[in-house]
Write an enzyme that holds these catalytic residues in place. Structure first.
Site, PDB file in Angstrom:
ATOM      1  N   GLY A 173      37.162   2.048   6.326  1.00 54.23           N
ATOM      2  CA  GLY A 173      38.603   1.349   6.950  1.00 54.23           C
ATOM      3  C   GLY A 173      39.219   2.232   7.815  1.00 54.23           C
ATOM      4  N   ASP A 174      39.507   3.414   7.623  1.00 50.36           N
ATOM      5  CA  ASP A 174      40.135   4.423   8.420  1.00 50.36           C
ATOM      6  C   ASP A 174      39.374   4.104   9.854  1.00 50.36           C
ATOM      7  OD1 ASP A 174      42.441   5.195   7.163  1.00 50.36           O
ATOM      8  OD2 ASP A 174      41.510   6.623   5.752  1.00 50.36           O
ATOM      9  N   LEU A 175      38.257   4.629   9.833  1.00 53.52           N
ATOM     10  CA  LEU A 175      37.498   5.029  11.009  1.00 53.52           C
ATOM     11  C   LEU A 175      37.341   3.751  11.922  1.00 53.52           C
ATOM     12  CD1 LEU A 175      34.575   7.057   9.415  1.00 53.52           C
ATOM     13  CD2 LEU A 175      36.326   7.782  10.904  1.00 53.52           C
ATOM     14  N   GLY A 178      40.633   2.974  13.522  1.00 53.78           N
ATOM     15  CA  GLY A 178      40.800   3.844  14.820  1.00 53.78           C
ATOM     16  C   GLY A 178      39.779   3.373  15.833  1.00 53.78           C
TER      17      GLY A 178
END
Length: 392
Positions: A173-175, A178
């Site tokens: 989710g973070d990646l 980004g």
């Protein structure tokens, strides 16, 4: 060799993973990225571990931080101190891009709301990444990857079955947030060429996860079917997944009826057998298909099985461990491991950027991919040089 974003200045106020990954993507492409960190502790990920690496001289370094901060400079600023806010103001006056992943409203409370930024630098593109969006009934929620994976439905689709929800093995989710953020910034920079003005780009962990629901999303929105975890086999194609064999396993994909017939010819199956003649039938009878293949594969070692599948023209592969991936000739041939020189750790190898660039010509293509990358900075390493540049 300069990258395609040479001359673009990015001020990176983000920490943890989603924002730093977006900023690193731009840095990998040649942008100058100035990472602004809190005095004393710096980015949260400097303390995330193990594993840590302790140099002979200097502070220990987190491999987590090293994964998402190459091609950046570091300056420490206390954003509640007037003198340091003046430094940030001067950076923003010169910047093309500002990235931030504070809770919604935090930057405005620090005196850098979007109205202030627009007056300070009308050409500034601002990327704001949040957990669940900056508005809406839950817009203020803190965003952490695994929580977002669950709330965004991804964990319900991952695991051995409906009663076994699992997180993806990296903070996806973070990646993804980004990656979507960097993509949005590039679109805003392109639009700025036409309008002369910057804008605010917003994304979130929730938006990024929903954005990759793909066929699982339309299965619900169009057909009213709720997907669920079902292990290592594709929900809409069969056979497509992981199959056990003698002493291990292989993965294969029959994404067309032609491939199914090739597989049948190689292993002596009847492609027209009841319940097997079409992909839809095979999906409905998935367990029988799995049993058929695994019975045939039971006496064949993985390497021998992969060789037979390759000879028959069936897409197949093994499941590699991370160390095997970085030792694989194909990985190395794609520039996916880069050498950098760290200020305290010395020579390091880091995962490389996934993009390559080529210029076509009459004698073929010439690769123009940037190869000179810089190591993630130690905390505040470039503060004096950046302040001197601002004064000049």
């Amino acid at each position: 060799m300069s990258g395609p974003l040479d001359g673009v200045l990015v001020v990176d106020l983000t920490r943890a993973l989603a924002g730093p990954h977006a900023a690193m993507m731009l840095g990998d492409l040649g942008a100058r990225v100035i990472k602004v960190e809190s005095p004393g502790s710096g980015d949260d990920t400097r303390g995330w571990g193990p594993p840590f690496v302790q140099p002979e001289q200097g502070d220990r370094e987190s491999t987590y931080f090293l994964s998402t901060n190459k091609n950046k400079e570091s300056i420490t600023l206390d954003l509640k101190a007037e003198d340091d806010k003046k430094v940030l103001t001067e950076l923003l006056r010169r910047a093309d891009v500002l990235m931030e992943n504070f809770r919604p409203g935090t930057l405005a409370r620090l005196g850098f709301g979007t109205d202030v930024l627009a007056e300070l630098n009308p050409r500034l593109v601002t990327l704001a990444i949040s957990g669940f969006g900056h508005d809406g009934p839950e817009g203020g929620r803190a965003g952490y990857d695994q929580i977002a994976q669950g709330e965004g439905g991804l964990m319900s689709l991952t695991g051995s079955g409906p009663e076994d929800p699992q997180r993806v093995g990296v903070p996806i989710g973070d990646l993804l947030a980004g990656m979507y953020g960097a993509y949005g910034v590039l679109a805003a920079l392109m639009e700025r060429e036409r309008t002369g003005r910057g804008q605010v780009v917003r994304t979130s962990l929730l938006a990024a996860i929903v954005g990759v629901h793909a066929f699982q999303g339309t299965a619900w929105t169009v057909a009213g079917k709720v997907g669920h975890a079902q292990g290592n086999h594709h929900p809409s194609i069969a056979p497509y997944g992981l199959f056990h064999c003698q002493g291990g396993s292989v993965q294969l994909s029959c994404g067309s009826e032609g491939l199914w017939r090739k597989l049948c010819a190689e292993f002596g199956f009847d492609p027209e057998a009841p319940g097997m003649a079409t992909n839809g039938e095979r999906v409905d009878n998935r367990q029988q298909v799995i049993a058929l293949l695994e019975e045939a594969f039971a006496g064949i070692a993985p390497e021998d099985l992969l060789a037979r599948l390759a000879a028959a023209g069936i897409p197949a592969g093994k499941v590699r461990s991370v160390d095997e991936v970085y030792g694989w000739d194909q990985t190395l041939s794609q520039g996916l491991l880069v050498d950098v020189e760290h200020a305290t750790l010395g020579s390091l190898q880091l995962p490389g950027p996934p993009l390559r660039f080529f210029t076509p010509g009459p004698d073929g293509e010439t690769e123009t991919t940037r190869r000179d990358h810089t190591a993630p900075p130690v905390l505040g390493a470039d503060g004096d040089a950046i302040r001197a540049w601002l004064r000049s």
